[in-house]
Design an enzyme around this catalytic site. Structure first.
Site, PDB file in Angstrom:
ATOM      1  N   PRO A   1      -2.144  53.292 -11.805  1.00 20.66           N
ATOM      2  CG  PRO A   1      -0.799  51.713 -10.747  1.00 20.66           C
ATOM      3  CD  PRO A   1      -1.590  52.964 -10.479  1.00 20.66           C
ATOM      4  CG  ASN A   2      -1.143  48.803 -15.336  1.00 24.54           C
ATOM      5  OD1 ASN A   2      -0.364  48.946 -16.274  1.00 24.54           O
ATOM      6  ND2 ASN A   2      -0.758  48.314 -14.171  1.00 24.54           N
TER       7      ASN A   2
ATOM      8  NE  ARG B   1      -5.343  46.473 -15.987  1.00 20.84           N
ATOM      9  CZ  ARG B   1      -5.373  46.948 -14.747  1.00 20.84           C
ATOM     10  NH1 ARG B   1      -5.927  48.117 -14.486  1.00 20.84           N
ATOM     11  NH2 ARG B   1      -4.851  46.253 -13.758  1.00 20.84           N
TER      12      ARG B   1
ATOM     13  CE1 TYR C   1      -9.620  45.720 -12.780  1.00 23.49           C
ATOM     14  CE2 TYR C   1      -8.273  44.847 -14.563  1.00 23.49           C
ATOM     15  CZ  TYR C   1      -8.494  45.047 -13.218  1.00 23.49           C
ATOM     16  OH  TYR C   1      -7.596  44.573 -12.292  1.00 23.49           O
TER      17      TYR C   1
ATOM     18  CG  ASN D   1      -9.253  52.507  -9.500  1.00 29.71           C
ATOM     19  OD1 ASN D   1      -8.451  51.850  -8.821  1.00 29.71           O
ATOM     20  ND2 ASN D   1      -9.987  51.966 -10.447  1.00 29.71           N
TER      21      ASN D   1
ATOM     22  CB  ALA E   1      -1.369  47.411  -8.867  1.00 31.06           C
TER      23      ALA E   1
ATOM     24  CG  HIS F   1      -3.853  45.545  -3.892  1.00 25.61           C
ATOM     25  ND1 HIS F   1      -5.082  45.565  -3.269  1.00 25.61           N
ATOM     26  CD2 HIS F   1      -4.117  45.619  -5.233  1.00 25.61           C
ATOM     27  CE1 HIS F   1      -6.045  45.613  -4.195  1.00 25.61           C
ATOM     28  NE2 HIS F   1      -5.479  45.654  -5.383  1.00 25.61           N
TER      29      HIS F   1
ATOM     30  CG  ASP G   1       2.221  57.491   5.122  1.00 23.82           C
ATOM     31  OD1 ASP G   1       1.309  56.883   5.721  1.00 23.82           O
ATOM     32  OD2 ASP G   1       3.429  57.240   5.311  1.00 23.82           O
TER      33      ASP G   1
ATOM     34  CD  GLU H   1      -9.578  51.818  -1.358  1.00 25.45           C
ATOM     35  OE1 GLU H   1      -9.657  52.086  -0.138  1.00 25.45           O
ATOM     36  OE2 GLU H   1      -9.123  50.756  -1.806  1.00 25.45           O
TER      37      GLU H   1
ATOM     38  CG  HIS I   1     -10.935  49.296  -6.015  1.00 24.83           C
ATOM     39  ND1 HIS I   1      -9.619  49.465  -6.366  1.00 24.83           N
ATOM     40  CD2 HIS I   1     -11.003  49.581  -4.693  1.00 24.83           C
ATOM     41  CE1 HIS I   1      -8.922  49.826  -5.287  1.00 24.83           C
ATOM     42  NE2 HIS I   1      -9.750  49.907  -4.273  1.00 24.83           N
TER      43      HIS I   1
ATOM     44  CB  SER J   1     -12.649  44.311 -10.289  1.00 23.22           C
ATOM     45  OG  SER J   1     -11.473  44.677  -9.583  1.00 23.22           O
TER      46      SER J   1
ATOM     47  NE  ARG K   1      -9.796  40.907  -9.868  1.00 21.12           N
ATOM     48  CZ  ARG K   1      -9.001  41.777 -10.509  1.00 21.12           C
ATOM     49  NH1 ARG K   1      -9.121  43.077 -10.267  1.00 21.12           N
ATOM     50  NH2 ARG K   1      -8.100  41.339 -11.377  1.00 21.12           N
TER      51      ARG K   1
HETATM   52  C1  DQA Z   1      -8.534  47.969  -9.577  1.00 21.83           C
HETATM   53  C2  DQA Z   1      -8.277  46.685  -8.774  1.00 21.83           C
HETATM   54  C3  DQA Z   1      -6.784  46.494  -8.529  1.00 21.83           C
HETATM   55  O1  DQA Z   1      -6.569  45.287  -7.809  1.00 21.83           O
HETATM   56  C4  DQA Z   1      -6.034  46.420  -9.821  1.00 21.83           C
HETATM   57  O2  DQA Z   1      -4.656  46.316  -9.596  1.00 21.83           O
HETATM   58  C5  DQA Z   1      -6.347  47.564 -10.730  1.00 21.83           C
HETATM   59  C6  DQA Z   1      -7.721  48.009 -10.847  1.00 21.83           C
HETATM   60  C7  DQA Z   1     -10.016  48.092  -9.963  1.00 21.83           C
HETATM   61  O3  DQA Z   1     -10.410  49.196 -10.359  1.00 21.83           O
HETATM   62  O4  DQA Z   1     -10.768  47.123  -9.923  1.00 21.83           O
HETATM   63  O5  DQA Z   1      -5.484  48.066 -11.430  1.00 21.83           O
HETATM   64  O6  DQA Z   1      -8.204  49.078  -8.763  1.00 21.83           O
END
Ligand code: DQA
Length: 148
Positions: A9-10, A17, A22, A73, A76, A79, A86, A97, A99, A101, A106
């Site tokens: 998401p996002n 963003r 990012y 990735n 959110a 977390h 699963d 996995e 990310h 950032s 953080r």
């Molecule tokens: C993220 C880190 C997450 O905490 C955050 O919610 C994201 C992006 C990252 O790529 O740094 O949406 O996964």
């Protein structure tokens, strides 16, 4: 060898963003860079982005028998999502996995990942480079010469 790259998401908003956190690459630019590296190292990549947890779960399930490794990735959902964890565990597909950032430098709530225990490994904090490192790791795992 086929690798599935999943963005949560996002991440469709990358570019505008929170660029201080990012970076300023758009998701399309990131995918282009991943595609270039994939061509260079001889793997096929497909991309999927969704803002919906269930759609991400369905895409992970659909990877069974189709892909030899996954780069994800989870945004959110990293977390919060036992469902994503699963789904990854259920596929048995080696998963990296990643990310943009560094989630450990953080807010406190970002310092726990539900995904990391079922991932082969985690790459966090290198911006666009995180994805490229993750792709290299996934390619190694897909042919069985990765770290495990
Ligand atoms: C993220 C880190 C997450 O905490 C955050 O919610 C994201 C992006 C990252 O790529 O740094 O949406 O996964």
């Amino acid at each position: 060898m086929k690798i599935l790259v999943i963005h949560g998401p996002n991440l469709n908003l990358l570019g505008t963003r929170e660029p201080d956190i990012y970076g300023s690459f758009t998701l399309d630019e990131i995918n282009d860079r991943i595609s270039s590296l994939a061509a260079e190292i001889g793997v096929a990549v497909s991309f999927f982005q969704s803002n919906h947890e269930g759609a991400l779960v369905e895409q992970i399930q659909a990877a069974i028998g189709e892909y030899q490794a996954i780069v994800i990735n989870p945004g959110a959902y990293t977390h919060t999502s036992v469902a994503l964890r699963d789904a990854i565990a259920s596929t048995g597909i080696p998963t990296v996995e990643t990310h943009l950032s560094n989630i450990y430098t953080r807010e406190e709530f970002r310092r726990h990942s539900y995904i990391s225990a079922v991932a082969a490994g985690q790459i966090t904090g290198f911006g666009l480079e995180s994805y490229l490192l993750a792709l290299r790791a996934a390619a190694g795992l897909a042919v069985g010469d990765g770290a495990r």
